[in-house]
Design an enzyme around this catalytic site. Structure first.
Site, mmCIF file in Angstrom:
data_model
loop_
_atom_site.group_PDB
_atom_site.id
_atom_site.type_symbol
_atom_site.label_atom_id
_atom_site.label_comp_id
_atom_site.label_asym_id
_atom_site.label_seq_id
_atom_site.Cartn_x
_atom_site.Cartn_y
_atom_site.Cartn_z
ATOM 1 N NE ARG A 52 -2.580 -7.994 1.876
ATOM 2 C CZ ARG A 52 -2.997 -9.203 2.103
ATOM 3 N NH1 ARG A 52 -2.338 -10.855 1.390
ATOM 4 N NH2 ARG A 52 -4.307 -10.062 2.339
ATOM 5 N NE ARG A 100 -11.237 8.887 -15.586
ATOM 6 C CZ ARG A 100 -9.957 8.469 -17.289
ATOM 7 N NH1 ARG A 100 -10.091 10.052 -17.113
ATOM 8 N NH2 ARG A 100 -10.137 7.405 -17.293
ATOM 9 C CG HIS A 102 -4.378 8.519 -15.595
ATOM 10 N ND1 HIS A 102 -5.343 9.831 -16.943
ATOM 11 C CD2 HIS A 102 -4.787 7.559 -16.592
ATOM 12 C CE1 HIS A 102 -6.405 8.970 -17.504
ATOM 13 N NE2 HIS A 102 -5.572 7.460 -17.699
ATOM 14 C CE LYS A 149 -6.580 -8.405 -0.416
ATOM 15 N NZ LYS A 149 -6.314 -9.532 -1.295
ATOM 16 C CD GLU A 182 -0.804 -13.824 -6.544
ATOM 17 O OE1 GLU A 182 -0.873 -14.650 -5.193
ATOM 18 O OE2 GLU A 182 -0.434 -12.867 -6.619
#
Ligand code: PMP
Length: 287
Positions: A52, A100, A102, A149, A182
Site C-alpha cells: 500500500r 513553497r 503547489h 494514505k 469507514e
C-alpha cells in the site's frame, strides 16, 4: 532509555527529531504514511503495508525512498533501538523539501523519511476489546482520494474529536446516500441481522485497510458468509454485532452507534472470535 526516532538517514533522540519548515508534508500534506502493528518486536502484515505504501507513493509520483529490503532493515532497527516488543511503528514519506509552491517541483526531490515507534499496553487493549467501544456517525467530508494514505487527516482529526466529545472512541463517516464509508482511523464492519458479515467495498472512497484485507482472508478460510456491501447506521444499530479493524484497533467490537446499543450492547461472539483469529495470524506471520 528514551525514545529514538529516525529522520532522513539518522537515528536521533525523539525530543530532537525535527524536519525542515519547507517540507512539503508539513506545508501541503504532500506526504504518505503507514503504520505497522508490532507483535513481539515484529512487523504485522508487513507485505500488505509495503504494497500500500508503494501504491500511495505511486499515485503521487513520489519515488520509494529506498528499496523494500532496505526499508525493512531500517524499520526493524528503529524497533530494536526503542526496545519495543508490543506497539506500532509509524513511517512517513513526504515528497521532500522545496520552496513553497503547489505544483510538484520539476527537479526531483529527495523524499523525506521519518519513523517513530510507540509502545502499547496489550493487556489494557484486551480489556478495552472485552468491553467494546462506541462510535459516533458524522457526515463524510473528506476528499475523493481516501484510498491514498496521505497525512491530510484534518477531517479525520475533526471527526475523532467530535466522537471523543460525545464519549465515543471512533467516528464513522456517512456518505450522501446514507451509507457508512469507514472510520476516521479504521474500517467499519457489521454482522447483519441475517448473520452475514458486511463491510464497504473498496470501489467506495475508503482506505483499503490491510487489517480488513487479512481479515477477509481469515473469514474466507473460516467459511463465514461475507458481503462487501454498504450498510447504513440504522442497519448497524439493528445488526447482531459491529466492529472496526485497523493496525491500531486490530479487530475491536463496537457496542453502540450514536448512543444506541448494537445487538446485546456487548461484544458479540463473531467479533470476539475474529479478533482472536486475526491476532493469532498476525503474530504467526509477523517478520
Ligand atoms: N481507514 C482509515 C481512514 C485509516 O486511517 C485506517 C488506519 N490506518 C484504516 C482504515 C485501517 O487500515 P489498516 O488496517 O491498514 O491499518
Amino acid at each position: 532509555m528514551g525514545r529514538i526516532a529516525y529522520v532522513n538517514g539518522r537515528f536521533v533522540p525523539h525530543s530532537e527529531a525535527v524536519v525542515h519548515i519547507e517540507d512539503r508534508g508539513y506545508q501541503l500534506a504532500d506526504a504518505v504514511y503507514e503504520v505497522w502493528a508490532l507483535f513481539d518486536g515484529k512487523l504485522a502484515d508487513a507485505e500488505g503495508h509495503f504494497a500500500r505504501l508503494e501504491r500511495s507513493l505511486g499515485e503521487l509520483s513520489i519515488p520509494m525512498p529506498m528499496t523494500r529490503v532496505a526499508l525493512t532493515l531500517v524499520l526493524k532497527e528503529a524497533v530494536r533501538r526503542n526496545r519495543v516488543r508490543e506497539g506500532s511503528i509509524y513511517l512517513q514519506v513526504s515528497r521532500g523539501v522545496a520552496p513553497r509552491q503547489h505544483a510538484y517541483p520539476s527537479d526531483p526531490l529527495r523524499p523525506a523519511v521519518i519513523m517513530t515507534v510507540s509502545r502499547v499496553d496489550r493487556v489494557a487493549d484486551e480489556l478495552r476489546a472485552a468491553k467494546g467501544v462506541s462510535v459516533l456517525t458524522v457526515p463524510e467530508n473528506r476528499w475523493g482520494r481516501a484510498d491514498i494514505k496521505t497525512v491530510g487527516l484534518l477531517p479525520n482529526a475533526m471527526a475523532k474529536q467530535k466522537a471523543k466529545e460525545a464519549g465515543a472512541m471512533e467516528a464513522w463517516f456517512v456518505d450522501d446516500l446514507g451509507f457508512v464509508t469507514e472510520g476516521a482511523s479504521s474500517n467499519a464492519w457489521i454482522v447483519d441481522s441475517d448473520g452475514r458479515l458486511r463491510t464497504r467495498d473498496t470501489n467506495a472512497n475508503i482506505l483499503r485497510g490491510i487489517t480488513r484485507h487479512t481479515l477477509l482472508k481469515i473469514i474466507g478460510r473460516e467459511d463465514l458468509p461475507v458481503d462487501e456491501r454498504p450498510f447504513t447506521p440504522a442497519e448497524a444499530i439493528a445488526a447482531k454485532e459491529a466492529f472496526i479493524t485497523g493496525a491500531g484497533s486490530l479487530v475491536l467490537p463496537v457496542i453502540a452507534v450514536d448512543g444506541k446499543p448494537v445487538g446485546e450492547g456487548s461484544p458479540g461472539p463473531v467479533a470476539t472470535r475474529l479478533r482472536r483469529l486475526y491476532i493469532e495470524q498476525a503474530k504467526a506471520a509477523a517478520i
